[in-house]
Write a protein that holds these residues in place. Sequence first.
Motif, PDB file in Angstrom:
ATOM      1  N   MET A 257       0.839  -1.198   0.000  1.00  0.00           N
ATOM      2  CA  MET A 257       0.000   0.000   0.000  1.00  0.00           C
ATOM      3  C   MET A 257       0.873   1.246   0.000  1.00  0.00           C
ATOM      4  SD  MET A 257      -2.830  -1.142   2.789  1.00  0.00           S
ATOM      5  CE  MET A 257      -3.872   0.222   2.287  1.00  0.00           C
ATOM      6  N   THR A 258       0.328   2.313  -0.576  1.00  0.00           N
ATOM      7  CA  THR A 258       0.991   3.606  -0.556  1.00  0.00           C
ATOM      8  C   THR A 258       0.267   4.523   0.413  1.00  0.00           C
ATOM      9  OG1 THR A 258      -0.368   4.445  -2.352  1.00  0.00           O
ATOM     10  CG2 THR A 258       1.682   3.307  -2.958  1.00  0.00           C
ATOM     11  N   ALA A 259       0.769   5.752   0.534  1.00  0.00           N
ATOM     12  CA  ALA A 259       0.173   6.694   1.488  1.00  0.00           C
ATOM     13  C   ALA A 259      -1.287   6.952   1.169  1.00  0.00           C
ATOM     14  CB  ALA A 259       0.967   7.998   1.477  1.00  0.00           C
ATOM     15  N   ALA A 260      -1.614   7.096  -0.118  1.00  0.00           N
ATOM     16  CA  ALA A 260      -2.995   7.407  -0.497  1.00  0.00           C
ATOM     17  C   ALA A 260      -3.954   6.301  -0.097  1.00  0.00           C
ATOM     18  CB  ALA A 260      -3.068   7.668  -2.003  1.00  0.00           C
ATOM     19  N   SER A 261      -3.548   5.024  -0.290  1.00  0.00           N
ATOM     20  CA  SER A 261      -4.442   3.920   0.061  1.00  0.00           C
ATOM     21  C   SER A 261      -4.609   3.806   1.570  1.00  0.00           C
ATOM     22  CB  SER A 261      -3.906   2.616  -0.519  1.00  0.00           C
ATOM     23  OG  SER A 261      -2.580   2.385  -0.099  1.00  0.00           O
ATOM     24  N   VAL A 262      -3.555   4.093   2.345  1.00  0.00           N
ATOM     25  CA  VAL A 262      -3.682   4.072   3.807  1.00  0.00           C
ATOM     26  C   VAL A 262      -4.600   5.195   4.273  1.00  0.00           C
ATOM     27  CG1 VAL A 262      -2.425   4.243   5.980  1.00  0.00           C
ATOM     28  CG2 VAL A 262      -1.422   3.012   4.077  1.00  0.00           C
ATOM     29  N   GLN A 263      -4.481   6.380   3.657  1.00  0.00           N
ATOM     30  CA  GLN A 263      -5.371   7.484   4.004  1.00  0.00           C
ATOM     31  C   GLN A 263      -6.818   7.145   3.670  1.00  0.00           C
ATOM     32  OE1 GLN A 263      -3.746  10.875   1.979  1.00  0.00           O
ATOM     33  NE2 GLN A 263      -1.879  10.892   3.225  1.00  0.00           N
ATOM     34  N   GLY A 264      -7.000   6.402   2.573  1.00  0.00           N
ATOM     35  CA  GLY A 264      -8.352   5.973   2.235  1.00  0.00           C
ATOM     36  C   GLY A 264      -8.934   5.068   3.300  1.00  0.00           C
ATOM     37  N   LEU A 265      -8.105   4.168   3.870  1.00  0.00           N
ATOM     38  CA  LEU A 265      -8.582   3.314   4.958  1.00  0.00           C
ATOM     39  C   LEU A 265      -8.965   4.136   6.179  1.00  0.00           C
ATOM     40  CD1 LEU A 265      -6.168   0.263   4.816  1.00  0.00           C
ATOM     41  CD2 LEU A 265      -8.612   0.274   4.407  1.00  0.00           C
ATOM     42  N   LEU A 266      -8.168   5.154   6.501  1.00  0.00           N
ATOM     43  CA  LEU A 266      -8.500   6.012   7.641  1.00  0.00           C
ATOM     44  C   LEU A 266      -9.825   6.711   7.413  1.00  0.00           C
ATOM     45  CD1 LEU A 266      -7.891   7.369  10.303  1.00  0.00           C
ATOM     46  CD2 LEU A 266      -6.435   9.004   9.099  1.00  0.00           C
ATOM     47  N   SER A 267     -10.046   7.201   6.185  1.00  0.00           N
ATOM     48  CA  SER A 267     -11.328   7.817   5.865  1.00  0.00           C
ATOM     49  C   SER A 267     -12.469   6.834   6.064  1.00  0.00           C
ATOM     50  CB  SER A 267     -11.303   8.322   4.422  1.00  0.00           C
ATOM     51  OG  SER A 267     -12.563   8.842   4.048  1.00  0.00           O
ATOM     52  N   HIS A 268     -12.242   5.571   5.690  1.00  0.00           N
ATOM     53  CA  HIS A 268     -13.251   4.528   5.873  1.00  0.00           C
ATOM     54  C   HIS A 268     -13.571   4.334   7.358  1.00  0.00           C
ATOM     55  CE1 HIS A 268     -15.440   0.938   4.514  1.00  0.00           C
ATOM     56  NE2 HIS A 268     -15.007   0.376   5.630  1.00  0.00           N
ATOM     57  N   ARG A 269     -12.553   4.335   8.186  1.00  0.00           N
ATOM     58  CA  ARG A 269     -12.765   4.171   9.628  1.00  0.00           C
ATOM     59  C   ARG A 269     -13.559   5.344  10.200  1.00  0.00           C
ATOM     60  NH1 ARG A 269     -11.867  -0.727   8.956  1.00  0.00           N
ATOM     61  NH2 ARG A 269      -9.736  -1.466   8.823  1.00  0.00           N
ATOM     62  N   LEU A 270     -13.237   6.563   9.760  1.00  0.00           N
ATOM     63  CA  LEU A 270     -13.944   7.727  10.279  1.00  0.00           C
ATOM     64  C   LEU A 270     -15.404   7.724   9.838  1.00  0.00           C
ATOM     65  CD1 LEU A 270     -11.217  10.477   9.805  1.00  0.00           C
ATOM     66  CD2 LEU A 270     -11.774   9.178  11.852  1.00  0.00           C
ATOM     67  N   ASP A 271     -15.655   7.227   8.644  1.00  0.00           N
ATOM     68  CA  ASP A 271     -17.052   7.088   8.204  1.00  0.00           C
ATOM     69  C   ASP A 271     -17.786   6.082   9.087  1.00  0.00           C
ATOM     70  OD1 ASP A 271     -16.701   8.907   6.195  1.00  0.00           O
ATOM     71  OD2 ASP A 271     -16.308   7.408   4.631  1.00  0.00           O
ATOM     72  N   GLU A 272     -17.119   5.007   9.455  1.00  0.00           N
ATOM     73  CA  GLU A 272     -17.733   4.009  10.341  1.00  0.00           C
ATOM     74  C   GLU A 272     -18.067   4.623  11.698  1.00  0.00           C
ATOM     75  OE1 GLU A 272     -14.890   0.919  10.550  1.00  0.00           O
ATOM     76  OE2 GLU A 272     -15.622  -0.133   8.775  1.00  0.00           O
ATOM     77  N   LEU A 273     -17.149   5.439  12.218  1.00  0.00           N
ATOM     78  CA  LEU A 273     -17.401   6.103  13.506  1.00  0.00           C
ATOM     79  C   LEU A 273     -18.625   6.999  13.408  1.00  0.00           C
ATOM     80  CD1 LEU A 273     -16.683   7.005  16.369  1.00  0.00           C
ATOM     81  CD2 LEU A 273     -15.068   8.634  15.387  1.00  0.00           C
ATOM     82  N   LYS A 274     -18.720   7.727  12.327  1.00  0.00           N
ATOM     83  CA  LYS A 274     -19.866   8.614  12.139  1.00  0.00           C
ATOM     84  C   LYS A 274     -21.175   7.822  12.120  1.00  0.00           C
ATOM     85  CE  LYS A 274     -21.418  12.274   8.990  1.00  0.00           C
ATOM     86  NZ  LYS A 274     -21.095  13.034   7.753  1.00  0.00           N
ATOM     87  N   LYS A 275     -21.181   6.666  11.428  1.00  0.00           N
ATOM     88  CA  LYS A 275     -22.385   5.827  11.392  1.00  0.00           C
ATOM     89  C   LYS A 275     -22.698   5.250  12.763  1.00  0.00           C
ATOM     90  CE  LYS A 275     -21.799   4.389   6.574  1.00  0.00           C
ATOM     91  NZ  LYS A 275     -21.541   3.247   5.661  1.00  0.00           N
ATOM     92  N   SER A 276     -21.663   4.860  13.506  1.00  0.00           N
ATOM     93  CA  SER A 276     -21.882   4.291  14.836  1.00  0.00           C
ATOM     94  C   SER A 276     -22.531   5.302  15.764  1.00  0.00           C
ATOM     95  CB  SER A 276     -20.552   3.808  15.421  1.00  0.00           C
ATOM     96  OG  SER A 276     -20.726   3.292  16.719  1.00  0.00           O
ATOM     97  N   ILE A 277     -22.055   6.553  15.721  1.00  0.00           N
ATOM     98  CA  ILE A 277     -22.636   7.601  16.561  1.00  0.00           C
ATOM     99  C   ILE A 277     -24.074   7.870  16.142  1.00  0.00           C
ATOM    100  CG2 ILE A 277     -22.473  10.030  17.209  1.00  0.00           C
ATOM    101  CD1 ILE A 277     -20.361   8.404  18.546  1.00  0.00           C
ATOM    102  N   ALA A 278     -24.317   7.928  14.828  1.00  0.00           N
ATOM    103  CA  ALA A 278     -25.654   8.239  14.331  1.00  0.00           C
ATOM    104  C   ALA A 278     -26.650   7.128  14.634  1.00  0.00           C
ATOM    105  CB  ALA A 278     -25.593   8.507  12.826  1.00  0.00           C
ATOM    106  N   ASN A 279     -26.213   5.858  14.504  1.00  0.00           N
ATOM    107  CA  ASN A 279     -27.140   4.731  14.656  1.00  0.00           C
ATOM    108  C   ASN A 279     -27.276   4.234  16.081  1.00  0.00           C
ATOM    109  OD1 ASN A 279     -27.391   4.879  11.887  1.00  0.00           O
ATOM    110  ND2 ASN A 279     -26.041   3.149  11.469  1.00  0.00           N
ATOM    111  N   PHE A 280     -26.188   4.299  16.853  1.00  0.00           N
ATOM    112  CA  PHE A 280     -26.201   3.689  18.189  1.00  0.00           C
ATOM    113  C   PHE A 280     -25.937   4.677  19.323  1.00  0.00           C
ATOM    114  CE2 PHE A 280     -24.804   0.506  15.117  1.00  0.00           C
ATOM    115  CZ  PHE A 280     -25.718  -0.495  15.335  1.00  0.00           C
ATOM    116  N   GLY A 281     -25.499   5.878  18.976  1.00  0.00           N
ATOM    117  CA  GLY A 281     -25.237   6.862  20.016  1.00  0.00           C
ATOM    118  C   GLY A 281     -23.937   6.645  20.751  1.00  0.00           C
ATOM    119  N   ASP A 282     -23.091   5.768  20.267  1.00  0.00           N
ATOM    120  CA  ASP A 282     -21.792   5.551  20.894  1.00  0.00           C
ATOM    121  C   ASP A 282     -20.784   5.132  19.821  1.00  0.00           C
ATOM    122  OD1 ASP A 282     -22.035   2.779  20.355  1.00  0.00           O
ATOM    123  OD2 ASP A 282     -23.121   2.468  22.228  1.00  0.00           O
ATOM    124  N   SER A 283     -19.532   4.971  20.259  1.00  0.00           N
ATOM    125  CA  SER A 283     -18.454   4.580  19.339  1.00  0.00           C
ATOM    126  C   SER A 283     -18.063   3.124  19.547  1.00  0.00           C
ATOM    127  CB  SER A 283     -17.234   5.481  19.546  1.00  0.00           C
ATOM    128  OG  SER A 283     -16.761   5.363  20.877  1.00  0.00           O
TER     129      SER A 283
END
Length: 862
Positions: A257-283
């Motif tokens: 992986m290169t820097a861009a693909s690792v940054q894409g994974l981080l973006s994916h994780r942050l999107d998951e956190l956003k969904k967790s807060i919206a759907n369940f009210g916690d992380s």
Amino acid sequence: TYIIAMIVHLLWTCVEQKGFVAFAQELRMTIALTLSVCGDASGSLITEILSSTASRFHTDCQKWIKLDDGQQVERYKCAYHLVRLIISMALNISGRRFGQHDHLRTHKILPKEFPERHHTRERRTNMASSHGTSAQNNLSHVAEHIDTGRRDSGSSRRASFSLDPRSQASQGGDGSVGGGPTPKEAKSIYVCNDQQLLYILKVYYHTRECEMRVRSSRDGEGVNESSNFAEYQSPRAIYNTLEVPDAYCEEGMQFRMTAASVQGLLSHRLDELKKSIANFGDSDHIAGDDNFKGAAKLHTYNSPWHSSLKGYHDALTKLQTLLIDLKQQDLHLQGRHESLDQKPLDPKTKRCRMEVLNLLSFVNDSVGFLDLMEKKLWKLLNVDQVRDLVSHFVEASDPIRRRKVFHGWEKERKKNEAKLTKELERQLKAEEERRKKTSTILLIGPGQSGKSTVFKQLTILHGKGFSDNRRRQYRKQIYTNIVGALKNLIAHANLAARRSDESIGDMSDELGIMHEILGFLQYNDREEEAARVIEHIKCLNDINGLGERYRGFLLEAATDEAKLKKALQVKKEIKVLKSRCTRYSKEKIPKLLEEFYSGFKIDKKNRQYANIIAEAPFTDIDMSGQLKEAIKRLWRDKAIRSIYRRRQRFKKNQLDDSAVYMLQHIDRILSTTSYMPTSQDIIHCRQRTLGIVEGEFEINKQIFKIVDVAGQRGARTKWIPLFECANACLFVCSLAGYNRYLLEDKDKLRIHEALQLFDDIVNQKALSRVPIIVFLNKADLFEKEIKHTSLQHAFPQYSGPLDDFDESVNFIKHRFHKCVRDPNRQIYMHTTCATDTEQVEKILDSVTKIVVKQQLAAANLI
């Protein structure tokens, strides 16, 4: 090591040249990007980086006092922030929940966190609402910022996260020394907050835990479906969904992986956190998406978390040493200032230094708490107790309250010990009650008599049966049975072709040769030649009979002249018969004998398949398509079939009785790659018992504990301790053993070994009051083989009909009864076929009634 050194050098360059904000950003982004990949070594890499960074701070702390005030403040802020970050990640709890407040306000550079239902600290509802809106907008801004950086293919490493050196002013926006950026500048600066880092860390722990469970399932241990674990999608699945062109796969599924693909994974994780807060009210959740159906609960305090404690403990210990050294330096400098009348530190610098030193108490307690959690508390507490204990520890606002939590483990330990003791006493009492109601039946007998088959039948009839995992394990053993049987047949066929196999009878005289040739011709449907051989055998028998008469007449001729004439007449008849037999022997027998031995030569077309089977391992067989084809082709070979018919004559390399069933069902077993053994396949599967196997079964509302022990000679010493607790003894003997030899002694028949062993068992003092039930097993094989080989093969004194099944069985029963020295001792005998489930069920029902009746009689109840 080289990578860690580079990262630490980068971080320290930020400390020296850019200041606190750049250090915090680089440190947190390094952690976030490394953990987002969820690689096998992500967690250990982070703890090594933190530990090495702490070591770098420690080695440099003596120089801080010589720096100017602004640089000192930056150092103190970096150290202060590093301490709080390590404790936060070690205990998996956000720094905003610490009772030890951030007096240096290092958290001001971090984006606001989402409020979570179960541990929100907001006092008013409207405040929480506005805070949540602000945090949500902040996270959206962060995600867009990361996506922009990922799409910018021409940018350098972490281009979207780089800081403008001009924003690192020595005077912050609020007038503080080395303060954070102004609100306007903050919009272009991104630093992961504790909530985001901890969410990514929890995802990493969850992924590691799931991989451990999947690995255990593949090893046959199984996965508890009732647990609240769901397998998290692997990084490989994420790579395919992110459409990252520079993440490519090499041989062996190793992703580069290169820097861009690792940054894409981080973006994916942050999107998951956003969904967790919206759907369940916690992380604490992974929300469902197109690739991961359904939500998964993140277990914060699990085995991977416990394994990581040592790394965080080591890093925090180095910072503890740093704070102690700063404390000692303070005392030393205080004396110098008084004696040399030097100018004291700037008030703001001194305040920052004092705030760092004030962390020493919190760090000391945290080091001890981590050590205690790793070595002792983890074994005593459950997950909920660990979570509560960590929360109480970090939220305590002063050392006294914190240490009450810290030292409260002793009370918790005693409480748990008392609870465990009470539970143990309850279990022992219940076990004692259960033991009184449980009848123990010993399942003993010589090796390969069918004891394990009876145990399998009990598992099917009165147990839980065989799970899919257990059936998959038996699949490997069934493959081993098939390959082992064919290896055995190949070896015997090769020896027979060289005229040296033990399965070939006595070839020293012509009569023995003719009997072998006759069997060969009859098997190949050569009736005319077989009839001629039968006539020749009859002729040889007549010669032998006349020879006996001739010798008798000669003995009587000394006293009776008439006998001499008869002797001469018989001699002429012998001469005529011999001349006729000699002509046939010279013309036909050599050719037939050559054909007989040639029948054991494997066909040239199948020799390559024989080599494939011969080279296959005995265990852990990989049933490839090539091996399957070799097995099927070789089993159809005439030479293998010919030697297979002579399997009863094998002494050294014997063919297991189960091999007959397996070889007859080769086409079904090898027809599909997803073959799942049936109950009958498992029953017929041969697997040597090692040690002692126990199982409890409920039969007719009565609990029976069946103890299956290995029957080979070397394992029989383990039987003696079991005699004292036995309520019944089930002795299993193979009727087919009259025509089989022991593995341990090639010259001793199994039926003779069984009788000798039964004599020892039935006359044991420890078993004098225990009912003995004898299973004369493998009656189906015995009934077939008695038609070809009479019981006189094992018992020459047997005078009954040679091929009569009932008479032969009665004779064997009589031999067993003769072993009992006590005339009043009753022995129960059953003729069984352990592979017949219906028959075994009926017999076991009568056996259990015998055991229950014996126990009632012993208690004087009947």
